[in-house]
Design a protein around this motif. Structure first.
Motif, short mmCIF file in Angstrom:
data_model
loop_
_atom_site.label_atom_id
_atom_site.label_comp_id
_atom_site.label_asym_id
_atom_site.label_seq_id
_atom_site.Cartn_x
_atom_site.Cartn_y
_atom_site.Cartn_z
N ALA A 244 27.17 44.10 -14.87
CA ALA A 244 25.66 44.35 -12.95
C ALA A 244 24.53 44.74 -13.00
CB ALA A 244 26.28 44.81 -12.27
N THR A 245 24.63 46.18 -14.18
CA THR A 245 23.46 46.60 -14.11
C THR A 245 22.40 45.93 -14.91
OG1 THR A 245 24.36 48.84 -14.21
CG2 THR A 245 22.21 48.93 -15.26
N GLN A 246 22.60 44.86 -15.99
CA GLN A 246 22.17 44.40 -16.42
C GLN A 246 21.09 43.07 -16.66
OE1 GLN A 246 21.04 45.24 -19.60
NE2 GLN A 246 22.19 47.60 -20.05
N THR A 247 22.15 43.32 -14.73
CA THR A 247 21.66 41.81 -14.37
C THR A 247 20.56 42.36 -13.69
OG1 THR A 247 24.19 40.85 -13.74
CG2 THR A 247 22.48 40.08 -11.71
N GLY A 248 20.59 43.47 -12.81
CA GLY A 248 19.66 43.79 -12.03
C GLY A 248 18.15 43.75 -12.93
N TYR A 249 18.60 44.60 -14.44
CA TYR A 249 17.20 44.22 -15.78
C TYR A 249 17.01 42.93 -16.09
CZ TYR A 249 15.56 43.64 -20.48
OH TYR A 249 14.82 43.48 -21.42
N LEU A 250 17.64 42.03 -15.97
CA LEU A 250 17.20 40.05 -15.61
C LEU A 250 16.98 39.62 -15.03
CD1 LEU A 250 20.94 39.06 -17.19
CD2 LEU A 250 18.31 39.08 -18.17
N ILE A 251 16.77 40.47 -14.49
CA ILE A 251 15.87 39.90 -12.75
C ILE A 251 14.01 40.73 -12.60
CG2 ILE A 251 16.07 39.26 -10.40
CD1 ILE A 251 18.89 38.94 -10.49
N GLY A 252 14.37 41.78 -12.41
CA GLY A 252 13.43 42.47 -12.16
C GLY A 252 12.71 43.50 -13.48
N GLY A 253 13.61 42.96 -14.33
CA GLY A 253 12.88 44.26 -15.39
C GLY A 253 11.91 42.97 -17.29
N LEU A 254 11.88 42.44 -16.91
CA LEU A 254 10.89 40.99 -17.65
C LEU A 254 9.70 40.90 -17.87
CD1 LEU A 254 13.63 38.43 -17.07
CD2 LEU A 254 13.90 40.36 -18.07
N VAL A 255 8.67 41.97 -17.74
CA VAL A 255 7.07 41.96 -17.66
C VAL A 255 7.01 41.12 -18.90
CG1 VAL A 255 5.11 43.09 -17.51
CG2 VAL A 255 7.05 44.18 -15.97
N VAL A 256 7.14 41.97 -20.37
CA VAL A 256 7.23 41.89 -21.30
C VAL A 256 6.95 39.75 -21.73
CG1 VAL A 256 7.61 41.84 -23.78
CG2 VAL A 256 6.82 44.51 -22.39
N ILE A 257 8.50 39.70 -21.47
CA ILE A 257 8.83 38.62 -21.49
C ILE A 257 8.32 37.48 -20.61
CG2 ILE A 257 10.87 37.24 -21.27
CD1 ILE A 257 10.87 38.35 -24.01
N GLU A 258 7.78 38.05 -19.64
CA GLU A 258 7.16 36.97 -18.54
C GLU A 258 5.51 36.79 -19.28
OE1 GLU A 258 9.91 37.89 -14.83
OE2 GLU A 258 8.11 38.20 -14.99
N THR A 288 11.90 45.07 -3.88
CA THR A 288 12.90 44.07 -3.94
C THR A 288 13.50 44.16 -4.96
OG1 THR A 288 11.12 42.85 -2.41
CG2 THR A 288 12.69 41.60 -3.51
N ILE A 289 13.31 44.64 -6.39
CA ILE A 289 13.57 44.47 -7.13
C ILE A 289 15.02 45.59 -7.28
CG2 ILE A 289 14.03 45.33 -9.62
CD1 ILE A 289 11.41 44.23 -9.91
N GLY A 290 14.74 46.78 -6.77
CA GLY A 290 15.71 47.87 -6.21
C GLY A 290 16.71 47.40 -5.58
N ILE A 291 16.42 46.76 -4.24
CA ILE A 291 17.48 45.47 -3.01
C ILE A 291 18.55 44.50 -4.02
CG2 ILE A 291 18.14 43.02 -1.37
CD1 ILE A 291 15.12 45.21 -0.22
N VAL A 292 18.01 44.06 -5.36
CA VAL A 292 18.32 43.25 -6.00
C VAL A 292 19.97 43.71 -7.08
CG1 VAL A 292 18.59 42.23 -8.05
CG2 VAL A 292 17.44 41.49 -6.35
N TYR A 293 18.84 45.28 -7.86
CA TYR A 293 19.81 46.40 -8.34
C TYR A 293 20.69 46.78 -7.03
CZ TYR A 293 17.47 47.00 -12.15
OH TYR A 293 17.11 47.01 -13.78
N ALA A 294 20.97 47.24 -6.13
CA ALA A 294 21.96 47.70 -5.15
C ALA A 294 22.60 46.53 -4.39
CB ALA A 294 21.00 47.65 -3.59
N VAL A 295 22.60 45.23 -4.55
CA VAL A 295 23.44 44.22 -4.00
C VAL A 295 24.35 44.10 -5.44
CG1 VAL A 295 23.15 42.14 -4.19
CG2 VAL A 295 22.30 43.08 -2.69
#
Length: 317
Positions: A244-258, A288-295
């Protein structure tokens, strides 16, 4: 169960409220002037002041925060300072793109990571266990831009099997988009495989050494039945939280990859907004990323309580 979920939802709301304050205050300390960033370094100071007044960035901080957050909870993310248009379409499109990339990486890394952890645990202290554990740890410590560049050189430049950019053609179909997302998802797979495999391995080792596993074996149950019905159900409980934690990262923490693969995701959008001091875009994107993490965390808590009766029954006491 209901009491347990209500407490988790309440905690998530409090966390999002605190995050909104931190995001807003963090945006205020960014260097530079909004009006100057928009009009350029040679603009007249009176024009800069007039634009700042029009945008409302010269109001008291409390008034600015209340205006932003009250509109956000009603679905209005404000107007972008850079693009002079509503923020919501940009955030929604970027979030959709990030979710596509996250889904591809998720489908690859979760089953393979769990399988790797299970195989390592079943071969504890054997060569296969060491290969999986050390290999996963080795690729985890490598930065994403390093593995990304290496993969681009191998699969994009030398072998020419995959495109080096994730920007697919206009009106591309599902399989075409998937083809363009395979290479950007591979660095994410390498980063997350070690975490998931390690947690699955640890949970399996603990479950294999438990009393209920010994009891099932002594009853004469087939080893495969013991693994599937008794060990895996309990072994994967801690892995759920990690996923679950990594799912939030996959959506919101990809600045370098993107950025590396020229992909228009929400991480790239937030980076652009931060450089341009586009407060509505920056604050709405991060929240919005925070909401994704929360969900994602709420889903993990729900699954954890379903799989672990002690959590479910304990919440009712």
């Amino acid at each position: 169960m209901l009491s347990f979920l209500v407490r988790r939802v309440s905690l998530s709301l409090v966390t999002l409220f605190l995050l909104s304050i931190m995001v807003f205050l963090g945006g205020q300390v960014l260097p530079g002037n909004v009006g100057r960033a928009i009009l350029g370094p040679f603009a007249d100071q009176r024009a800069v002041d007039a634009l700042n007044h029009t945008l409302g960035v010269d109001r008291p901080l409390l008034a600015q925060y209340w205006g932003w957050i009250s509109n956000f909870v009603q679905g209005d993310m404000g107007t972008s300072y850079i693009f002079r248009s509503p923020v919501a379409p940009f955030v929604i499109d970027a979030l959709g793109n990030s979710m596509k990339l996250a889904a591809v990486a998720f489908v690859l890394v979760v089953p393979i990571g769990i399988l790797g952890g299970v195989i390592a645990a079943l071969n504890l202290n054997r060569p296969l266990d060491r290969i999986i554990s050390l290999g996963g740890l080795s690729v985890t410590v490598l930065p994403e831009f390093v593995t990304g560049i290496i993969l681009i050189l191998i699969f994009g430049v030398w072998l020419r099997w995959l495109p080096i950019s994730a920007a697919w053609p206009r009106n591309a179909g599902f399989f075409t988009q998937l083809y363009y997302l395979i290479l950007p998802s591979l660095p994410l797979f390498l980063v997350l495989f070690g975490y998931i495999a390690r947690m699955a391995r640890s949970g399996m080792i603990e479950a294999l050494d438990s009393d209920y596993t010994r009891t099932a074996v002594l009853k004469g149950l087939p080893w495969r039945t013991v693994i599937w019905r008794h060990v895996l159900r309990n072994a994967l409980l801690p892995t759920i939280t990690v996923i679950a934690t990594q799912t939030g990262y996959l959506i919101g923490g990809l600045v370098v990859i993107e950025t590396l693969f020229r992909y228009q995701g929400i991480g790239s959008l937030i980076f652009t907004a931060a450089r341009g001091k586009d407060f509505p875009m920056l604050e709405s994107g991060i929240l919005t990323i925070g909401i994704v993490y929360a969900v994602a965390t709420l889903v993990a808590d729900f699954l954890y309580s379903v799989l672990n009766p002690r959590i479910r029954l304990g919440s009712d006491q």
